[in-house]
Design an enzyme around this catalytic site. Structure first.
Site, mmCIF file in Angstrom:
data_model
loop_
_atom_site.group_PDB
_atom_site.id
_atom_site.type_symbol
_atom_site.label_atom_id
_atom_site.label_comp_id
_atom_site.label_asym_id
_atom_site.label_seq_id
_atom_site.Cartn_x
_atom_site.Cartn_y
_atom_site.Cartn_z
ATOM 1 N N GLU A 164 5.967 -8.504 2.342
ATOM 2 C CA GLU A 164 5.680 -8.170 3.733
ATOM 3 C C GLU A 164 5.182 -9.386 4.506
ATOM 4 O O GLU A 164 5.349 -9.484 5.714
ATOM 5 C CB GLU A 164 4.606 -7.071 3.749
ATOM 6 C CG GLU A 164 4.380 -6.479 5.108
ATOM 7 C CD GLU A 164 3.272 -5.430 5.095
ATOM 8 O OE1 GLU A 164 3.384 -4.466 4.329
ATOM 9 O OE2 GLU A 164 2.310 -5.597 5.849
ATOM 10 N N GLU A 165 4.567 -10.326 3.789
ATOM 11 C CA GLU A 165 3.958 -11.479 4.457
ATOM 12 C C GLU A 165 4.921 -12.652 4.616
ATOM 13 O O GLU A 165 4.536 -13.673 5.184
ATOM 14 C CB GLU A 165 2.712 -11.933 3.683
ATOM 15 C CG GLU A 165 1.650 -10.850 3.510
ATOM 16 C CD GLU A 165 1.112 -10.308 4.850
ATOM 17 O OE1 GLU A 165 1.172 -11.027 5.861
ATOM 18 O OE2 GLU A 165 0.658 -9.147 4.869
ATOM 19 N N ASP A 211 3.802 -5.274 -0.769
ATOM 20 C CA ASP A 211 2.838 -5.432 0.317
ATOM 21 C C ASP A 211 1.598 -5.956 -0.398
ATOM 22 O O ASP A 211 0.897 -5.198 -1.082
ATOM 23 C CB ASP A 211 2.563 -4.085 0.994
ATOM 24 C CG ASP A 211 1.511 -4.214 2.094
ATOM 25 O OD1 ASP A 211 0.941 -5.311 2.255
ATOM 26 O OD2 ASP A 211 1.259 -3.204 2.786
ATOM 27 N N ASP A 214 2.671 -8.396 12.228
ATOM 28 C CA ASP A 214 1.246 -8.068 12.214
ATOM 29 C C ASP A 214 0.401 -9.334 12.078
ATOM 30 O O ASP A 214 0.848 -10.330 11.528
ATOM 31 C CB ASP A 214 0.918 -7.164 11.016
ATOM 32 C CG ASP A 214 1.520 -5.788 11.167
ATOM 33 O OD1 ASP A 214 1.589 -5.312 12.309
ATOM 34 O OD2 ASP A 214 1.932 -5.216 10.154
ATOM 35 N N ASP A 244 -4.699 -11.681 2.960
ATOM 36 C CA ASP A 244 -3.275 -11.328 2.832
ATOM 37 C C ASP A 244 -2.529 -12.469 2.141
ATOM 38 O O ASP A 244 -1.713 -12.263 1.238
ATOM 39 C CB ASP A 244 -2.632 -11.146 4.223
ATOM 40 C CG ASP A 244 -2.992 -9.817 4.888
ATOM 41 O OD1 ASP A 244 -3.000 -8.793 4.188
ATOM 42 O OD2 ASP A 244 -3.234 -9.818 6.107
ATOM 43 N N LEU A 277 -1.405 -6.898 0.359
ATOM 44 C CA LEU A 277 -2.705 -6.280 0.645
ATOM 45 C C LEU A 277 -2.534 -5.252 1.759
ATOM 46 O O LEU A 277 -2.606 -5.575 2.950
ATOM 47 C CB LEU A 277 -3.737 -7.344 1.039
ATOM 48 C CG LEU A 277 -5.186 -6.883 0.873
ATOM 49 C CD1 LEU A 277 -5.491 -6.541 -0.579
ATOM 50 C CD2 LEU A 277 -6.152 -7.946 1.360
ATOM 51 N N ASP A 278 -2.313 -4.019 1.347
ATOM 52 C CA ASP A 278 -2.149 -2.935 2.320
ATOM 53 C C ASP A 278 -3.512 -2.540 2.881
ATOM 54 O O ASP A 278 -4.489 -2.472 2.139
ATOM 55 C CB ASP A 278 -1.501 -1.724 1.647
ATOM 56 C CG ASP A 278 -1.361 -0.563 2.623
ATOM 57 O OD1 ASP A 278 -0.632 -0.711 3.609
ATOM 58 O OD2 ASP A 278 -2.009 0.484 2.403
ATOM 59 N N GLU A 320 6.634 -0.494 1.591
ATOM 60 C CA GLU A 320 5.644 0.585 1.590
ATOM 61 C C GLU A 320 6.267 1.957 1.365
ATOM 62 O O GLU A 320 5.878 2.678 0.443
ATOM 63 C CB GLU A 320 4.870 0.565 2.927
ATOM 64 C CG GLU A 320 4.002 -0.685 3.064
ATOM 65 C CD GLU A 320 3.486 -0.940 4.478
ATOM 66 O OE1 GLU A 320 4.250 -0.753 5.439
ATOM 67 O OE2 GLU A 320 2.319 -1.344 4.614
HETATM 68 P P1 AHM Z 1 -3.021 2.279 12.370
HETATM 69 O O1 AHM Z 1 -4.019 1.163 12.368
HETATM 70 O O2 AHM Z 1 -1.972 2.154 13.471
HETATM 71 O O3 AHM Z 1 -3.637 3.645 12.294
HETATM 72 O O4 AHM Z 1 -2.150 2.074 11.037
HETATM 73 C C1 AHM Z 1 -2.720 2.289 9.790
HETATM 74 C C2 AHM Z 1 -1.638 2.208 8.766
HETATM 75 C C3 AHM Z 1 -2.184 2.444 7.402
HETATM 76 O O5 AHM Z 1 -1.959 3.739 6.954
HETATM 77 C C4 AHM Z 1 -1.448 1.438 6.579
HETATM 78 O O6 AHM Z 1 -2.173 1.053 5.474
HETATM 79 C C5 AHM Z 1 -1.312 0.304 7.538
HETATM 80 O O7 AHM Z 1 -1.105 0.904 8.778
HETATM 81 C C6 AHM Z 1 -0.150 -0.575 7.204
HETATM 82 O O8 AHM Z 1 -0.300 -1.815 7.784
HETATM 83 P P2 AHM Z 1 -0.634 -3.122 6.899
HETATM 84 O O9 AHM Z 1 0.356 -3.118 5.761
HETATM 85 O O10 AHM Z 1 -0.395 -4.237 7.853
HETATM 86 O O11 AHM Z 1 -2.034 -3.036 6.440
HETATM 87 MG MG MG Z 2 0.748 -2.153 4.311
#
Ligand code: AHM
Ligand code: MG
Length: 327
Positions: free
Chosen positions: A90-91, A109, A62, A68, A111-112, A276
């Protein structure tokens, strides 16, 4: 009388050294959360936080934002003060060594929901605490790859209108809220109970054309409402920060769905098993809910890779079972 997180953890740990280690780790993570909450609260005054760093993606593939990276640094600094040997993040591609001696590993994670930073929507920090010994795990990666059922504690902080810690130490799920005047987390809910039944689901419905047949059939039946096979009208809510969607579910029930779909890279959904799905599954089960990948209980899945993704459905127990029946 209000119960502080510190007092709660002291009570939990008693004179058991491993529980004392868990308590110390949770306390340091909560302190990191206070610092991160302050950074998040800067909002548009620190819009550089939401900038994507270079062209580099993180270990999970990502885009990585400045906040983050800073959040991860804050957590590392805090957990160096706890008996934690390694941090899986995660990072970061590989486990980060924290202390030469330590009976725990922690997965985070940092910063989710970080794609939401600049939109003033709740984001959060998710953590999972696992037992560790160098003798048992010569390779720290294997320590982080323990099944979710091995977790000693898990939780998340959510940086929203209020800063809240949702925690399990393996005996129920508790909610603590940050009292900004004293700087303490105060016990706000001693036992979270997710209602077993619900009429509310959360899913990114724009992906519908990519879904597999069971997922489509389930949502079609929800959309058919009172006249359909479910014989009730459903409501839909989706924040797009899992911590925010999870907190709503812990408050009033519901289900969250991010299953695998046909898009490249989404075959196993979007959420990461170790950072997660496992912690959220543990908190959910401890609050009388359930979590599955559609076929298997999340906590029973043997992780194969550190940054592995997993289809995730969690929340109200009866509805999660219903969704599993479509699979
Ligand atoms: P989307 O953008 O495909 O809808 O995904 C959203 C989901 C969230 O529910 C979750 O918080 C996030 O993807 C997880 O990704 P990250 O940890 O990179 O923020
Ligand atoms: Mg996340």
């Amino acid at each position: 009388m209000s119960v502080t997180l510190q007092a709660f953890l002291r009570d939990f740990a008693g004179s058991d050294p491993q529980k004392q280690a868990v308590a110390a780790a949770v306390e340091r993570i909560a302190e990191a959360g206070i610092a991160i909450a302050d950074l998040v609260a800067q909002g548009p005054l620190a819009d550089h936080f939401a900038k994507i760093m270079g062209d580099e993606a993180n270990a999970g593939g990502d885009a990585q934002k400045e906040l983050d990276v800073i959040s991860e640094e804050v957590i590392i600094a805090k957990l160096k003060q706890a008996p934690v040997a390694f941090l899986g993040s995660e990072e970061s591609e590989t486990p980060i060594p924290l202390n030469d001696v330590g009976s725990l590993v922690v997965a985070v994670d940092p910063l989710d929901g970080s794609s939401n930073i600049d939109t003033n929507v709740s984001v959060g920090t998710i953590y999972s605490i696992l037992p560790y010994s160098a003798a048992q795990f010569p390779d720290p990666v294997d320590a982080l790859k323990q099944k979710g059922s091995a977790q000693l504690a898990a939780g998340f902080l959510i940086y929203g209108p209020s800063t809240v810690l949702v925690s399990t130490l393996g005996a129920g799920t508790q909610v603590f809220a940050l009292d900004r005047a004293s700087g303490d987390f105060i016990l706000a809910k001693a036992a979270v109970e997710i209602p077993a039944q619900t009429k509310e689901y959360g899913v990114n419905q724009s992906n519908m054309r990519h879904w597999d047949t069971p997922m489509r059939a389930y949502i079609d039946d929800c959309l058919a409402g009172k006249d359909g096979p479910r014989a009730k009208d459903f409501n839909m809510r989706w924040v797009g920060s899992m911590v925010a969607d999870a907190f709503r579910i812990f408050t009033r029930g519901g289900v969250y769905l991010y299953t695998g779909d046909k898009r490249k890279g989404y075959e196993q959904g979007r959420l990461r098993l170790i950072y997660e799905a496992n912690p959220v599954a543990f908190i959910t089960e401890q609050a009388n809910g359930a979590a599955t990948d559609g076929k298997t209980r999340i906590l029973d899945i043997q992780p194969e890779k550190l940054h592995q993704r997993i289809p995730l459905v969690f929340g109200s127990k009866d509805e999660v079972a219903k969704i599993a029946s479509y699979y």
